[in-house]
Design a protein around this motif. Structure first.
Motif, PDB file in Angstrom:
ATOM      1  N   LEU A   3      64.249  31.180  64.528  1.00 15.48           N
ATOM      2  CA  LEU A   3      64.746  31.805  65.764  1.00 15.48           C
ATOM      3  C   LEU A   3      66.220  31.514  65.992  1.00 15.48           C
ATOM      4  CD1 LEU A   3      61.753  30.875  68.110  1.00 15.48           C
ATOM      5  CD2 LEU A   3      62.099  33.050  66.943  1.00 15.48           C
ATOM      6  N   GLY A   4      66.837  30.734  65.095  1.00 11.94           N
ATOM      7  CA  GLY A   4      68.231  30.311  65.299  1.00 11.94           C
ATOM      8  C   GLY A   4      68.286  29.128  66.249  1.00 11.94           C
ATOM      9  N   ASP A   5      69.459  28.526  66.386  1.00  8.86           N
ATOM     10  CA  ASP A   5      69.628  27.354  67.254  1.00  8.86           C
ATOM     11  C   ASP A   5      68.632  26.232  66.948  1.00  8.86           C
ATOM     12  OD1 ASP A   5      71.723  28.473  68.655  1.00  8.86           O
ATOM     13  OD2 ASP A   5      70.412  29.396  70.172  1.00  8.86           O
ATOM     14  N   GLY A   6      68.256  26.120  65.692  1.00  7.39           N
ATOM     15  CA  GLY A   6      67.351  25.030  65.305  1.00  7.39           C
ATOM     16  C   GLY A   6      65.916  25.196  65.774  1.00  7.39           C
ATOM     17  N   LYS A   7      65.551  26.414  66.176  1.00  4.61           N
ATOM     18  CA  LYS A   7      64.172  26.655  66.627  1.00  4.61           C
ATOM     19  C   LYS A   7      63.436  27.514  65.594  1.00  4.61           C
ATOM     20  CE  LYS A   7      64.784  25.387  71.165  1.00  4.61           C
ATOM     21  NZ  LYS A   7      64.230  24.097  71.592  1.00  4.61           N
ATOM     22  N   VAL A   8      62.172  27.170  65.432  1.00  4.23           N
ATOM     23  CA  VAL A   8      61.348  27.937  64.506  1.00  4.23           C
ATOM     24  C   VAL A   8      60.048  28.309  65.212  1.00  4.23           C
ATOM     25  CG1 VAL A   8      60.243  27.967  62.233  1.00  4.23           C
ATOM     26  CG2 VAL A   8      62.279  26.583  62.585  1.00  4.23           C
ATOM     27  N   ASN A   9      59.667  29.579  65.098  1.00  2.00           N
ATOM     28  CA  ASN A   9      58.379  30.004  65.655  1.00  2.00           C
ATOM     29  C   ASN A   9      57.313  29.945  64.567  1.00  2.00           C
ATOM     30  OD1 ASN A   9      57.012  31.370  68.100  1.00  2.00           O
ATOM     31  ND2 ASN A   9      56.340  32.595  66.363  1.00  2.00           N
ATOM     32  N   LEU A  10      56.183  29.388  64.934  1.00  2.00           N
ATOM     33  CA  LEU A  10      55.059  29.303  64.005  1.00  2.00           C
ATOM     34  C   LEU A  10      53.907  30.114  64.586  1.00  2.00           C
ATOM     35  CD1 LEU A  10      53.749  28.084  61.468  1.00  2.00           C
ATOM     36  CD2 LEU A  10      53.118  26.101  62.852  1.00  2.00           C
ATOM     37  N   HIS A  11      53.509  31.125  63.842  1.00  4.72           N
ATOM     38  CA  HIS A  11      52.404  31.977  64.301  1.00  4.72           C
ATOM     39  C   HIS A  11      51.174  31.701  63.449  1.00  4.72           C
ATOM     40  CE1 HIS A  11      50.329  35.479  65.900  1.00  4.72           C
ATOM     41  NE2 HIS A  11      50.067  35.835  64.662  1.00  4.72           N
ATOM     42  N   LEU A  12      50.069  31.486  64.118  1.00  2.84           N
ATOM     43  CA  LEU A  12      48.798  31.261  63.431  1.00  2.84           C
ATOM     44  C   LEU A  12      47.867  32.427  63.702  1.00  2.84           C
ATOM     45  CD1 LEU A  12      46.403  29.559  62.153  1.00  2.84           C
ATOM     46  CD2 LEU A  12      45.984  28.753  64.466  1.00  2.84           C
ATOM     47  N   GLU A  13      47.276  32.938  62.636  1.00  3.34           N
ATOM     48  CA  GLU A  13      46.246  33.939  62.821  1.00  3.34           C
ATOM     49  C   GLU A  13      45.033  33.522  62.005  1.00  3.34           C
ATOM     50  OE1 GLU A  13      47.582  37.884  63.955  1.00  3.34           O
ATOM     51  OE2 GLU A  13      46.521  38.546  62.165  1.00  3.34           O
ATOM     52  N   GLN A  14      43.919  33.429  62.669  1.00  5.31           N
ATOM     53  CA  GLN A  14      42.678  33.081  61.974  1.00  5.31           C
ATOM     54  C   GLN A  14      41.691  34.219  62.164  1.00  5.31           C
ATOM     55  OE1 GLN A  14      41.284  29.123  62.501  1.00  5.31           O
ATOM     56  NE2 GLN A  14      39.362  29.468  61.432  1.00  5.31           N
ATOM     57  N   THR A  15      41.367  34.880  61.069  1.00  8.81           N
ATOM     58  CA  THR A  15      40.502  36.067  61.160  1.00  8.81           C
ATOM     59  C   THR A  15      39.128  35.786  60.560  1.00  8.81           C
ATOM     60  OG1 THR A  15      41.292  36.886  59.037  1.00  8.81           O
ATOM     61  CG2 THR A  15      42.459  37.665  60.981  1.00  8.81           C
TER      62      THR A  15
END
Lengths: 131, 109
Positions: A91-103
Motif C-alpha cells: 500500500l506504500g508508506d510501509g503498509k501492506v494489505n493481507l487478504h485471506l480467502e478460504q473457499t
C-alpha cells in the motif's frame, strides 16, 4: 455450494517480510502451528497441533500457487478440503494489505468434527495470547 | 449434527440462488402470497413452490392459509447456524493475524 471466508488485514512491514512470515516454516510455527511447509508448488505439508476433543490436530495441505511476494495458495484439509489463498498488496508508506480467502467451506454436517476442533483451538490460542 | 430438528440442513437450503433470493424477498416484507413471489422469478408457480418447500423443511420459511391462498414469511433464526460456523473461522484467523503482527513487530526490533 460452499461458503467463503474473506478477511483483510493491514501490517506495517515490507511485502518481503510478510511473504517470509507466510512461507517460512519456522516463522509459520510462531503464528500458526508446527509444520513442514515449503513454498513449492505441489509440496504436501502438515500443520500439527495438540489434538483436541475428537480432532487429531492435523491439517494437511498441498501448495497450489507460489507467486512471490504477491500470492500464495494451498489446500487446507481437516475433515473437509478448503482452499486458502493469501494476496499481498503493497500500500506504500510501509503498509501492506493481507487478504485471506478460504473457499470450500461446505455444509455443517460433514464438518462437525472440524468445527469442534476449530472452536477449541481458537480458545486455546487466545489463552496463549493472554500469557 | 446440531440441536435443531429440521428435515433439511440449512446450508443445503441456502445453496441455491433462487432460494437465497426468496429469503431476501421475504426478509423485506412481512408476508407474501405465492403469486407475488412467483412474479419475481422467471419460472412458474410450481418451481417457486418447490423451492419454498425446501426452505420450509429447513425451518427458514413458515406458511399459513388465508382463504384460498397460502402466505409465506421468513423465520431467519436457522441462519444463525451459518453465522456461527463462519464465525469460528473468522475467530481463528483473527487470532492468528494478531500473532503474525507480533511476529512482524519482533522482527523490526
Amino acid at each position: 455450494m460452499s461458503l467463503t471466508l474473506s478477511l483483510d488485514f493491514q501490517y506495517t512491514t515490507s511485502i518481503e517480510k510478510l511473504w517470509s512470515a507466510l512461507t517460512d516454516s519456522s516463522k509459520l510455527a510462531k503464528w500458526v502451528m508446527e509444520n513442514d511447509f515449503k513454498p513449492v508448488v505441489g509440496h504436501r505439508f502438515q500443520f500439527r497441533t495438540q489434538p483436541f476433543n475428537g480432532w487429531n490436530g492435523i491439517i494437511e495441505g498441498e501448495v497450489l500457487i507460489v507467486d512471490a511476494p504477491n500470492r500464495l495458495s494451498y489446500t487446507w484439509e481437516s475433515g473437509e478440503k478448503h482452499t486458502v489463498t493469501w494476496t499481498l498488496q503493497d500500500l506504500g508508506d510501509g503498509k501492506v494489505n493481507l487478504h485471506l480467502e478460504q473457499t470450500g467451506i461446505g455444509n455443517a454436517q460433514g464438518l462437525e468434527g472440524a468445527k469442534y476442533g476449530w472452536t477449541n483451538w481458537s480458545g486455546e490460542l487466545e489463552k496463549v495470547l493472554e500469557q | 449434527m446440531s440441536e435443531d430438528n429440521h428435515l433439511r440442513d440449512v446450508f443445503d437450503a441456502i445453496a441455491d440462488p433462487t432460494r437465497r433470493r426468496l429469503i431476501r424477498l421475504l426478509a423485506e416484507s412481512e408476508e407474501m402470497p405465492l403469486h407475488e413471489l412467483t412474479a419475481q422469478f422467471p419460472m412458474g408457480r410450481t418451481a417457486v413452490s418447490k423451492h419454498l418447500t425446501i426452505l420450509k423443511e429447513a425451518g427458514l420459511v413458515l406458511d399459513r392459509k388465508v382463504g384460498r391462498e397460502t402466505r409465506f414469511r421468513l423465520n431467519a433464526s436457522p441462519l444463525r447456524e451459518i453465522q456461527d460456523w463462519v464465525a469460528f473461522y473468522s475467530k481463528f484467523w483473527s487470532t492468528n493475524m494478531l500473532r503474525l503482527n507480533q511476529l512482524l513487530e519482533e522482527e523490526e526490533e
